[in-house]
Scaffold this active site. Structure first.
Site, mmCIF file in Angstrom:
data_model
loop_
_atom_site.group_PDB
_atom_site.id
_atom_site.type_symbol
_atom_site.label_atom_id
_atom_site.label_comp_id
_atom_site.label_asym_id
_atom_site.label_seq_id
_atom_site.Cartn_x
_atom_site.Cartn_y
_atom_site.Cartn_z
ATOM 1 C CB CYS A 75 -0.921 -0.023 1.223
ATOM 2 S SG CYS A 75 -1.847 1.506 1.437
ATOM 3 C CB CYS A 110 -0.465 2.502 4.145
ATOM 4 S SG CYS A 110 -2.089 1.998 3.631
ATOM 5 C CG ASP A 111 3.065 0.900 4.491
ATOM 6 O OD1 ASP A 111 2.635 1.428 5.534
ATOM 7 O OD2 ASP A 111 2.739 -0.243 4.132
#
Ligand code: NAP
Length: 557
Positions: free
Chosen positions: A381, A384-385
């Protein structure tokens, strides 16, 4: 620095006008006073400290019920509360231990505002299932949830911790830790993907967003819920084996259960309720499905460019005007019958029809080292990261829309990106290919990843295989994002006896009916073009078919 802060200049606002308007509305529901204590240290994250102070100052100007106090680190008050990170924001610190380490200006800002509301109202809003589970807690818990600003899953996990801290103020301490502003803590707990939750300094660690009840169970017993279910008995449950779901089943009768709150499920909810059906949308994770993870969407008519998360928030807000959308409520099983019984982690529903919009999950590469280094350099992701890899070297594997969208997003964050693709051309849409070329993102063509290598802690190399000339090379990297497509989430469909096609997707007719009467499917689960607009179309068709089959309207007789 003065001990109390007030910005009285009427023109000097930090927050834009539309946000202030929205917050003014929200703050009308405040019932008790809230004190925000902001701690900053000169020379540490100065920019973020300044943002935090300005942000909080704006909040205090929007309502008389919020007071902001500023303190230095070190200072008597910082010592008293044990505050060391700059900036740190404490909410009603005399009553609760609810802290934001780092400026709450990304996605976690939502948790911050919700935390203000709940601490003002002195209510946790934990479910009736979570509360008795939490009552079993005897010892203290420090819960640190590591987040990044663009992670759509993070606010949910932060709220799990904060709700517990409000419910049990003397036992549960909740901290939202912004990973980029807290590199020492992030390193210490080896945070490689977010949300990453550390209980009691590492006694137990959990990756990802958890349904509230599962979070509470893991926090109480400091073990994974899966591990607890394997054991003969849960400690503190009077020696009885726990039920598959945590809590009592409260029956509810509806016409239609829609499983999944992506574009297809939300649209189905709107259409079903507008047609007169009593419906509920159940979502085990967060609303929005895969779209919430897409940094930017450029092909949704009406929006030239819009972050996927924002688009889904607009859509879910619209849907909620009609239909309950229960986030964090996952379906465990569906029993067929004259009416279906849908059992979730919160209770059970008796329903005449079901629309499955369970979407798809990312596909794994299958290369050696992939599982070993998940969350330690291997990620799926980028929203997200991505922040973890600012100024670092990262490979993106894949050649579709996701791979190229993610590559552009990472490049934009200051990541040194290389795309690895197994062919000599992309299948992604032309504008994305043009942007990748324009941004001069490095591409390694005709290449597969044979092995993901690293040391004890982290990925440091990809072993690459050129399938044209059969050469093997090494690409030193700090991490890699796998973006090679998705596979349909068909577990519930299969358990119900729904027929799948050879491609693994659910088979439907043109009215989105499956082979089982009054079971419909839509969205990524049924394959096809897999676009937001097609999911929406399919969701509306599924809802109208359900309406026809369940209500049997006169014009169909
Ligand atoms: P996708 O379109 O299926 O593309 C997957 C890519 O990964 C392909 O390039 C494929 O290579 C490659 N691949 C598959 N298996 C592989 C393996 N084992 N090793 C190496 N490479 C492998 O998947 P996606 O990009 O995730 O998109 C999924 C759906 O969502 C699509 O319908 C897409 O249009 C949609 N989407 C749309 C947007 C947007 O419009 N903004 C954004 C994201 C996703 P080959 O080309 O060789 O098969």
């Amino acid at each position: 620095m003065s001990p109390s802060f007030k910005n009285d200049n009427p023109d000097n606002w930090f927050l834009p006008e539309n946000v202030r308007k929205q917050l003014t509305e929200t703050f009308k529901k405040l019932t008790g006073k809230v004190t925000l204590e902001v701690f900053t240290e000169d020379g540490v994250n100065d920019e973020f400290g300044e943002y935090t102070v300005k942000f909080c100052s704006d909040l205090s100007r929007l309502t008389n019920l919020i007071t902001v106090k500023e303190f230095d680190i070190p200072s008597g008050r910082a010592d008293e509360l044990g505050v060391e990170s700059s900036p740190t924001l404490c909410i009603n610190p005399d009553d609760y231990h609810i802290r934001f380490l780092g400026a709450p200006l990304g996605e976690e800002g939502k948790s911050f505002i919700t935390a203000i509301m709940l601490s003002s109202q002195r209510k946790s809003e934990l479910s009736n299932i979570s509360k008795p589970l939490l009552d079993k807690l005897e010892g203290g818990r420090l819960v640190q949830v590591f987040v990044s600003p663009s992670c759509p899953y993070c606010p949910g996990q932060v709220m799990n911790a904060i709700k517990c801290a409000i419910e049990k103020p003397t036992l549960v301490h909740a901290e939202c830790v912004e990973m980029n502003e807290n590199p020492e803590l992030t390193d210490r707990f080896e945070v490689g993907s977010v949300p990453h939750t550390v209980f009691n300094g590492g006694t137990h660690t959990a990756l990802g967003l958890m349904p509230e009840e599962r979070f509470v169970v893991e926090m109480v017993y400091l073990k994974s819920a899966d591990q607890l279910l394997k054991e003969d008995a849960l400690p503190g449950m009077d020696g009885k084996k726990p039920p598959a779901h945590y809590g009592t089943i409260e029956p509810g009768e509806v016409d239609l259960v829609i499983v999944g709150a992506g574009p297809a499920g939300l649209t189905a909810g709107i259409y079903a309720v507008r047609a007169g059906l009593k419906a509920v949308v159940l979502e085990k994770s967060i609303v929005g499905g895969q779209v919430s993870l897409t940094p930017v969407v450029e092909n949704y008519p009406g929006f030239a460019t819009v972050p996927g998360k924002q688009l889904m928030e607009i859509m879910s807000e619209h849907a909620r005007e009609y239909v309950p959308v229960n986030e964090g409520e996952g379906v465990d099983s569906i029993e067929p019958g004259e009416t279906f019984t849908v059992t979730t982690n919160r209770g059970s529903y008796s329903t005449k029809g079901i629309i499955l919009t369970t979407g798809a999950v990312y596909r794994k590469l299958g290369a050696a080292g992939e599982d070993r280094y998940f969350g330690r350099g291997i990620n799926y992701c980028a929203s997200c990261d991505g922040y973890i890899y600012k100024n670092k070297k990262v490979a993106i594997i894949g050649g579709g829309n996701t791979a190229l969208t993610d590559a552009l997003h990472l490049k934009n964050l200051g990541v040194d990106v290389t795309i690895i693709h197994r062919r000599d051309s992309f299948r992604a849409q032309k504008p994305l290919q043009d942007s990748v070329a324009h941004q001069q993102i490095r591409i390694i063509w005709n290449t597969e990843v044979d092995e993901i290598q690293g040391d004890e802690r982290h990925v440091n190399n990809l072993r690459l295989h050129n399938i044209k000339d059969d050469t093997v090379t090494d690409l030193p990297v700090d991490g890699a994002f796998v973006a090679i497509g998705q596979k349909a989430s068909t577990e519930l469909a299969k358990a119900l006896g729904v027929e799948l096609g050879d491609d693994g997707f659910v088979k439907v007719d043109s009215a989105m009916r499956t082979n089982i009467p009054r079971v419909y499917a839509a969205g990524d689960l049924i394959g096809g073009l897999q676009q937001i607009v097609t999911a929406i179309g399919e969701g509306s068709i599924a809802a109208m078919s359900a309406f026809e089959d369940i209500s049997n309207p006169y014009w169909k007789k």
